[in-house]
Design an enzyme around this catalytic site. Sequence first.
Site, short mmCIF file in Angstrom:
data_model
loop_
_atom_site.label_atom_id
_atom_site.label_comp_id
_atom_site.label_asym_id
_atom_site.label_seq_id
_atom_site.Cartn_x
_atom_site.Cartn_y
_atom_site.Cartn_z
N GLY A 7 0.87 -1.19 0.00
CA GLY A 7 0.00 0.00 0.00
C GLY A 7 0.90 1.22 0.00
O GLY A 7 1.24 1.77 1.05
N ALA A 132 1.10 12.58 5.50
CA ALA A 132 1.54 12.58 4.10
C ALA A 132 0.35 12.82 3.20
O ALA A 132 -0.79 12.53 3.58
CB ALA A 132 2.17 11.23 3.75
N LYS A 188 -5.75 6.93 19.43
CA LYS A 188 -5.77 7.59 18.12
C LYS A 188 -7.13 7.40 17.44
O LYS A 188 -7.64 8.30 16.77
CB LYS A 188 -4.63 7.06 17.23
CG LYS A 188 -4.49 7.90 15.98
CD LYS A 188 -3.18 7.79 15.27
CE LYS A 188 -3.10 8.81 14.15
NZ LYS A 188 -2.27 8.37 13.04
N GLU A 274 -12.67 5.08 5.67
CA GLU A 274 -12.32 4.03 6.63
C GLU A 274 -13.32 3.96 7.79
O GLU A 274 -13.02 3.39 8.83
CB GLU A 274 -10.90 4.28 7.17
CG GLU A 274 -9.81 4.18 6.12
CD GLU A 274 -8.41 4.33 6.71
OE1 GLU A 274 -8.09 5.40 7.26
OE2 GLU A 274 -7.64 3.35 6.64
P1 NAD Z 1 -3.81 6.65 0.43
O1 NAD Z 1 -5.23 6.82 0.05
O2 NAD Z 1 -2.86 7.72 0.02
O3 NAD Z 1 -3.26 5.28 -0.14
C1 NAD Z 1 -3.92 4.06 0.14
C2 NAD Z 1 -4.08 3.28 -1.16
O4 NAD Z 1 -5.00 3.97 -2.03
C3 NAD Z 1 -2.79 3.15 -1.95
O5 NAD Z 1 -2.78 1.85 -2.49
C4 NAD Z 1 -2.91 4.20 -3.03
O6 NAD Z 1 -2.20 3.94 -4.18
C5 NAD Z 1 -4.39 4.21 -3.30
N1 NAD Z 1 -4.81 5.51 -3.82
C6 NAD Z 1 -4.48 6.72 -3.31
N2 NAD Z 1 -5.07 7.72 -4.06
C7 NAD Z 1 -5.77 7.08 -5.03
C8 NAD Z 1 -6.59 7.54 -6.10
N3 NAD Z 1 -6.81 8.82 -6.31
N4 NAD Z 1 -7.15 6.61 -6.90
C9 NAD Z 1 -6.97 5.29 -6.70
N5 NAD Z 1 -6.19 4.78 -5.68
C10 NAD Z 1 -5.60 5.67 -4.87
O7 NAD Z 1 -3.81 6.40 2.00
P2 NAD Z 1 -2.80 6.93 3.11
O8 NAD Z 1 -3.12 8.31 3.45
O9 NAD Z 1 -1.42 6.56 2.70
O10 NAD Z 1 -3.26 6.03 4.34
C11 NAD Z 1 -2.84 4.68 4.53
C12 NAD Z 1 -3.15 4.30 5.97
O11 NAD Z 1 -2.36 5.13 6.84
C13 NAD Z 1 -4.60 4.56 6.38
O12 NAD Z 1 -5.02 3.61 7.33
C14 NAD Z 1 -4.55 5.93 7.03
O13 NAD Z 1 -5.61 6.16 7.94
C15 NAD Z 1 -3.20 5.84 7.74
N6 NAD Z 1 -2.55 7.12 8.05
C16 NAD Z 1 -2.46 8.10 7.09
C17 NAD Z 1 -1.83 9.29 7.40
C18 NAD Z 1 -1.69 10.40 6.38
O14 NAD Z 1 -1.31 11.51 6.77
N7 NAD Z 1 -1.90 10.16 5.10
C19 NAD Z 1 -1.31 9.48 8.69
C20 NAD Z 1 -1.40 8.46 9.61
C21 NAD Z 1 -2.02 7.26 9.28
#
Ligand code: NAD
Length: 313
Positions: A7, A132, A188, A274
């Site tokens: 991921g 991020a 959290k 989520e």
């Molecule tokens: P994300 O949505 O950026 O990525 C998750 C998945 O979705 C990846 O496989 C990605 O390629 C896909 N994806 C992202 N954008 C897309 C789009 N436009 N179309 C199709 N697919 C897409 O998720 P994240 O923010 O990296 O979060 C991952 C985990 O980490 C989650 O459980 C989240 O709650 C947790 N988290 C996130 C953050 C943050 O700041 N982003 C901080 C702490 C915890």
Amino acid sequence: MKIAIAGAGAMGSRIGLMLHQAGNEVVLIDRWPEHIQAIREKGLIGEFEDQTITAKLPIYSPEEIVEGHTNVDLVIALTKSMQLEAMFKDINAIIGKDTFVFCLLNGLGHEETLSKFVAKQNIIFGTTTWTAGLAGPGHAKLVGTGSIEMENLAPEGKDFTLKVIDIFKQAGLNPIYSDNVRYSIWKKACINGTLNGLCTILDCNIAEFGSMSMARTLIETIIGEFAVVAKAEGIELDQAQAIEAVEATYDVKTQGLHYPSMYQDLIRNHRKTEIDYINGAVWQKGQKYQIQTPYCAFLTQLVHGKEELLNAK
Ligand code: NAD
């Protein structure tokens, strides 16, 4: 250490890039075709506050990774919650008896999911204050700083987890070994279980939410539901501490002007949320223990309703 990021969205890109810069062998696994294509063509772009880097990291779909990648030491799980089970089903072949899995997802219930695929002594859980975002496929926006707490589920895995701590330290990820990671995960979840759903449904940022006269009552009631269910799971949540942690985010000088990730996913990008792993998990676990959680149930239903109205994917 050979590390696979299962991921590689916003957070997976951050952790992957920082570990790669510290000299680890990092492989990305993702399902988003445009992201895979962009990273293969141009590399993964990491836009930090002080520099922009491009890393030529290998990226595979879950189906491709099983070919020739059976010697991964650590898999870091960073899918969205609802993608976790399918990801681990598909990459099961790269998880050998010595492979550890570190789950850094937000939300509840991931222990049950990962235990289907990985021996308990090889599972590490954590939470993070790093954040991020993605500017588009292959391009991560990485502002601010943070830290990571981690603990393995069974004591036999602690030596390996300490090695992971060393590697994360070298990468500047500020890790600490937690003495009660389950508590931190629930704490959290209280922050996400109030601000994420409520700001999404109320269409407001965190400071606007905090300025409402009903804000305290809403968060007290929701956190109260989390606490009763956490207790049934053996975790004594300090509700006052959880309320304080939520209210600390209202300050416009820190996170107040920010729209929670659920808002950004659903309202801006029409992506599914989520919620089933936050308020929905409390609702579901509550049913198991015969505990009423009407606010969590209602908020879960409202968010799902909004997903339907926006035709979220
Ligand atoms: P994300 O949505 O950026 O990525 C998750 C998945 O979705 C990846 O496989 C990605 O390629 C896909 N994806 C992202 N954008 C897309 C789009 N436009 N179309 C199709 N697919 C897409 O998720 P994240 O923010 O990296 O979060 C991952 C985990 O980490 C989650 O459980 C989240 O709650 C947790 N988290 C996130 C953050 C943050 O700041 N982003 C901080 C702490 C915890």
